[in-house]
Scaffold this motif. Structure first.
Motif, PDB file in Angstrom:
ATOM      1  N   GLY A 200     -15.064  51.884 -57.347  1.00 48.58           N
ATOM      2  CA  GLY A 200     -15.932  51.825 -56.182  1.00 48.58           C
ATOM      3  C   GLY A 200     -16.838  50.620 -56.215  1.00 48.58           C
ATOM      4  O   GLY A 200     -17.060  50.006 -57.274  1.00 48.58           O
ATOM      5  N   PRO A 201     -17.428  50.253 -55.071  1.00 47.85           N
ATOM      6  CA  PRO A 201     -18.263  49.053 -54.952  1.00 47.85           C
ATOM      7  C   PRO A 201     -19.693  49.257 -55.437  1.00 47.85           C
ATOM      8  O   PRO A 201     -20.663  49.008 -54.720  1.00 47.85           O
ATOM      9  N   PHE A 202     -19.801  49.718 -56.660  1.00 48.77           N
ATOM     10  CA  PHE A 202     -21.091  49.938 -57.303  1.00 48.77           C
ATOM     11  C   PHE A 202     -21.136  49.068 -58.559  1.00 48.77           C
ATOM     12  O   PHE A 202     -20.085  48.680 -59.079  1.00 48.77           O
ATOM     13  N   PRO A 203     -22.308  48.741 -59.065  1.00 48.58           N
ATOM     14  CA  PRO A 203     -22.372  47.872 -60.243  1.00 48.58           C
ATOM     15  C   PRO A 203     -21.567  48.436 -61.407  1.00 48.58           C
ATOM     16  O   PRO A 203     -21.558  49.648 -61.643  1.00 48.58           O
ATOM     17  N   VAL A 380     -17.270  49.023 -60.328  1.00 47.43           N
ATOM     18  CA  VAL A 380     -16.482  47.909 -60.880  1.00 47.43           C
ATOM     19  C   VAL A 380     -16.968  46.567 -60.347  1.00 47.43           C
ATOM     20  O   VAL A 380     -16.281  45.556 -60.501  1.00 47.43           O
ATOM     21  N   ARG A 381     -18.137  46.532 -59.743  1.00 48.72           N
ATOM     22  CA  ARG A 381     -18.634  45.271 -59.180  1.00 48.72           C
ATOM     23  C   ARG A 381     -19.324  44.444 -60.254  1.00 48.72           C
ATOM     24  O   ARG A 381     -20.288  44.878 -60.876  1.00 48.72           O
ATOM     25  N   ALA A 382     -18.817  43.246 -60.462  1.00 47.78           N
ATOM     26  CA  ALA A 382     -19.403  42.349 -61.453  1.00 47.78           C
ATOM     27  C   ALA A 382     -20.686  41.742 -60.902  1.00 47.78           C
ATOM     28  O   ALA A 382     -20.828  41.556 -59.686  1.00 47.78           O
ATOM     29  N   PRO A 383     -21.625  41.416 -61.769  1.00 48.51           N
ATOM     30  CA  PRO A 383     -22.894  40.845 -61.304  1.00 48.51           C
ATOM     31  C   PRO A 383     -22.669  39.559 -60.509  1.00 48.51           C
ATOM     32  O   PRO A 383     -21.871  38.702 -60.880  1.00 48.51           O
ATOM     33  N   GLY A 384     -23.381  39.443 -59.382  1.00 52.49           N
ATOM     34  CA  GLY A 384     -23.345  38.215 -58.599  1.00 52.49           C
ATOM     35  C   GLY A 384     -22.105  37.989 -57.765  1.00 52.49           C
ATOM     36  O   GLY A 384     -21.924  36.897 -57.211  1.00 52.49           O
ATOM     37  N   THR A 385     -21.242  39.007 -57.632  1.00 48.65           N
ATOM     38  CA  THR A 385     -19.992  38.828 -56.888  1.00 48.65           C
ATOM     39  C   THR A 385     -20.103  39.434 -55.493  1.00 48.65           C
ATOM     40  O   THR A 385     -20.877  40.372 -55.262  1.00 48.65           O
ATOM     41  N   PRO A 386     -19.312  38.932 -54.514  1.00 49.69           N
ATOM     42  CA  PRO A 386     -19.306  39.533 -53.176  1.00 49.69           C
ATOM     43  C   PRO A 386     -18.808  40.968 -53.234  1.00 49.69           C
ATOM     44  O   PRO A 386     -18.009  41.332 -54.101  1.00 49.69           O
ATOM     45  N   ILE A 387     -19.236  41.778 -52.291  1.00 45.77           N
ATOM     46  CA  ILE A 387     -18.856  43.188 -52.292  1.00 45.77           C
ATOM     47  C   ILE A 387     -17.352  43.366 -52.120  1.00 45.77           C
ATOM     48  O   ILE A 387     -16.777  44.340 -52.594  1.00 45.77           O
ATOM     49  N   THR A 388     -16.688  42.424 -51.466  1.00 44.85           N
ATOM     50  CA  THR A 388     -15.245  42.546 -51.258  1.00 44.85           C
ATOM     51  C   THR A 388     -14.456  42.484 -52.560  1.00 44.85           C
ATOM     52  O   THR A 388     -13.304  42.912 -52.602  1.00 44.85           O
ATOM     53  N   THR A 389     -15.062  41.993 -53.644  1.00 41.43           N
ATOM     54  CA  THR A 389     -14.367  41.972 -54.933  1.00 41.43           C
ATOM     55  C   THR A 389     -14.327  43.344 -55.585  1.00 41.43           C
ATOM     56  O   THR A 389     -13.621  43.531 -56.589  1.00 41.43           O
ATOM     57  N   SER A 390     -15.068  44.297 -55.030  1.00 44.72           N
ATOM     58  CA  SER A 390     -15.076  45.654 -55.599  1.00 44.72           C
ATOM     59  C   SER A 390     -14.798  46.724 -54.556  1.00 44.72           C
ATOM     60  O   SER A 390     -14.838  47.909 -54.867  1.00 44.72           O
ATOM     61  N   TYR A 391     -14.530  46.314 -53.315  1.00 44.95           N
ATOM     62  CA  TYR A 391     -14.243  47.256 -52.237  1.00 44.95           C
ATOM     63  C   TYR A 391     -12.733  47.328 -52.054  1.00 44.95           C
ATOM     64  O   TYR A 391     -12.100  46.327 -51.715  1.00 44.95           O
ATOM     65  N   PRO A 399     -11.897  43.746 -59.918  1.00 45.78           N
ATOM     66  CA  PRO A 399     -12.859  44.597 -60.628  1.00 45.78           C
ATOM     67  C   PRO A 399     -13.265  44.017 -61.973  1.00 45.78           C
ATOM     68  O   PRO A 399     -12.497  43.317 -62.635  1.00 45.78           O
ATOM     69  N   ASP A 400     -14.478  44.322 -62.369  1.00 42.97           N
ATOM     70  CA  ASP A 400     -14.995  43.937 -63.677  1.00 42.97           C
ATOM     71  C   ASP A 400     -14.298  44.784 -64.737  1.00 42.97           C
ATOM     72  O   ASP A 400     -14.438  46.007 -64.764  1.00 42.97           O
ATOM     73  N   GLU A 401     -13.543  44.145 -65.615  1.00 39.55           N
ATOM     74  CA  GLU A 401     -12.752  44.883 -66.608  1.00 39.55           C
ATOM     75  C   GLU A 401     -13.609  45.609 -67.632  1.00 39.55           C
ATOM     76  O   GLU A 401     -13.109  46.499 -68.328  1.00 39.55           O
ATOM     77  N   ARG A 402     -14.875  45.269 -67.731  1.00 39.51           N
ATOM     78  CA  ARG A 402     -15.744  46.011 -68.646  1.00 39.51           C
ATOM     79  C   ARG A 402     -15.871  47.472 -68.229  1.00 39.51           C
ATOM     80  O   ARG A 402     -16.236  48.331 -69.037  1.00 39.51           O
TER      81      ARG A 402
END
Length: 443
Positions: A200-203, A380-391, A399-402
């Motif tokens: 999801g588009p959350f940090p 899965v939203r990485a810091p400083g990235t547009p929301i579309t990278t996690s939507y 998505p942020d692989e961490r």
């Protein structure tokens, strides 16, 4: 049905030397002496050992996306990793579905965890695409589930009960859960509750729980005009039916940010909504809509019928039943939120107060219609990235692989806790605990 379930059943004991992410002596590693419950620190230690291999596994799955019903290679990877971890594995369940069963060292409850394996087909990618692609995070979902299986297998001597991993095909077209359920797997293994994560588009590091909410179902209608001016009537009908929508499709990243904020707002704009599309083609109007709460489908059907029949000679038809909404039991979600805050930190959980996202459905609804459980968003939203990278479904979804390791830490601990049956306890939904684990196919 029984014959279908027994096809290509692979029963394995200890992990094979050098096989999969969990291999050799590391794959056979167990924790402390029997009789002690699984502790979160033991889970965390195993995740730390596995994290790098899990990221490589996700990248492999990501490079080989397979659309709904085409997940043959992915299913093979899943079966291989589960076998290597020492689970009992059954393949070709409900299509390319894979079932892995892990039995702890002591009796307990039977808890299921579901992961979907398919990629987004081209027609469902925002703006379209040339081929299926993992733009909904199912590669993350599959990897997290495999990580949970590997961690709990390493801690099997401390684990109580049975954990059933359902790797499901064809979620994107809402057919995979039905196909898997229709094999009778939930009844045969006597699953008492079921859980899942979705990107999801959350940090990254944040979880969004869904007490009393979930994701909307879907209903459709087809309106047919008649007469020499039928195409013009159909266009007017589409425009008029379109006014029933209370929430507009997002057009910009700012729209997406607003939707995410509104979903976290108590009694906000998304607490009740109708998301509707009406398209005219020739003399016909195709209508597709989602709403919340799901009881509103009756009202929307009546409104569509009223508008359609206000034009002479116009007919309207609906399917027998809408696809059901996914409604997450409130008590279960709050119990998970408490667990996550206690084990991972108070700031790791946000709560959704609306069905989210309002434009998508989820066939996990069919499992929750049968057994209690939870469906939770993994940020899965990485810091400083547009929301579309996690939507999900956007072409730049990255998505942020961490989040993989975070998801495994959270859910391995939760699943181990849920499979524990303390004296006098009840099931996750507050009812009597389910039946004892049966002998049978998935031993």
């Amino acid at each position: 049905m029984e014959r279908a379930l027994s096809r290509r059943t692979l029963l394995t004991g200890a992990a094979g030397a050098g096989a999969g992410v969990v291999g050799g002596a590391a794959g056979r590693a167990a924790a402390d002496a029997p009789g002690r419950p699984v502790e979160q620190r033991a889970v965390d230690a195993e995740v730390a050992r596995l994290r790098r291999g899990l990221i490589e596994l996700r990248r492999d799955i990501h490079r080989h996306p397979e659309g709904p019903g085409q997940e043959q290679r992915t299913a093979g990877v899943v079966a291989r990793e589960l076998q290597a971890a020492g689970l009992a594995v059954t393949t070709e369940v409900g299509g390319h579905g894979v079932i892995g069963v892990l039995r702890g060292s002591r009796p307990g409850r039977t808890v299921a965890y579901r992961a979907d394996m398919d990629a987004v087909p081209p027609k469902d990618i925002v703006g379209g695409g040339p081929a299926p692609a993992h733009l909904c995070g199912h590669d993350i979902h599959t990897t997290v589930a495999l990580g949970i299986a590997q961690v709990l297998a390493r801690l099997r001597r401390q684990l109580e009960g049975t954990v059933v991993f359902l790797f499901q095909p064809a979620e994107e077209n809402l057919s995979g859960a039905r196909a898997l359920i229709d094999t009778g797997v939930l009844e045969r293994i006597r699953v008492e509750e079921i859980h899942a994560l979705h990107c999801g588009p959350f940090p990254a590091g944040r979880f969004a729980v869904t007490p009393g909410f979930g994701m909307p179902g879907q209903d459709k209608a087809e309106v047919t005009a008649s007469g020499p001016d039928a195409p013009d009537v159909a266009r007017r009908l589409a425009a008029e039916i379109g006014t029933l929508a209370t929430v507009a499709l997002p057009q910009t990243p700012a729209d997406l940010e607003r939707i995410v904020a509104e979903a976290q707002t108590p009694n906000g704009p998304l607490a009740r909504f109708v998301a509707l599309r009406a398209r005219a083609q020739g003399a016909k109007v195709s209508v597709s809509y989602r709403c919340w709460p799901q009881e509103r489908y009756l009202d929307v059907r009546q409104d569509i019928h009223r508008i359609a029949t206000s034009y002479a000679g116009t007919g309207v038809s609906f399917p027998a039943e809408p696809f059901p909404a996914m409604v997450c039991p409130e008590r279960d979600a709050r119990a998970l939120a408490h667990h996550l805050r206690r084990t991972l930190g108070r700031d790791t959980v946000t709560e959704l107060h609306a069905a989210f996202p309002p434009f998508s459905g989820e066939d996990f609804a069919l499992y929750l219609d049968r057994v209690p459980g939870t469906f939770t968003f993994l940020g899965v939203r990485a810091p400083g990235t547009p929301i579309t990278t996690s939507y999900p479904h956007f072409p730049d979804f990255a998505p942020d692989e961490r989040a993989i390791g975070i998801g495994v830490r959270a859910m391995a601990g939760w699943i181990a806790k849920r499979s524990h049956r303390a004296r006098g306890t009840t099931g996750v939904a507050g009812g009597p605990a389910g039946p004892a684990d049966p002998p049978g196919q998935y031993n």
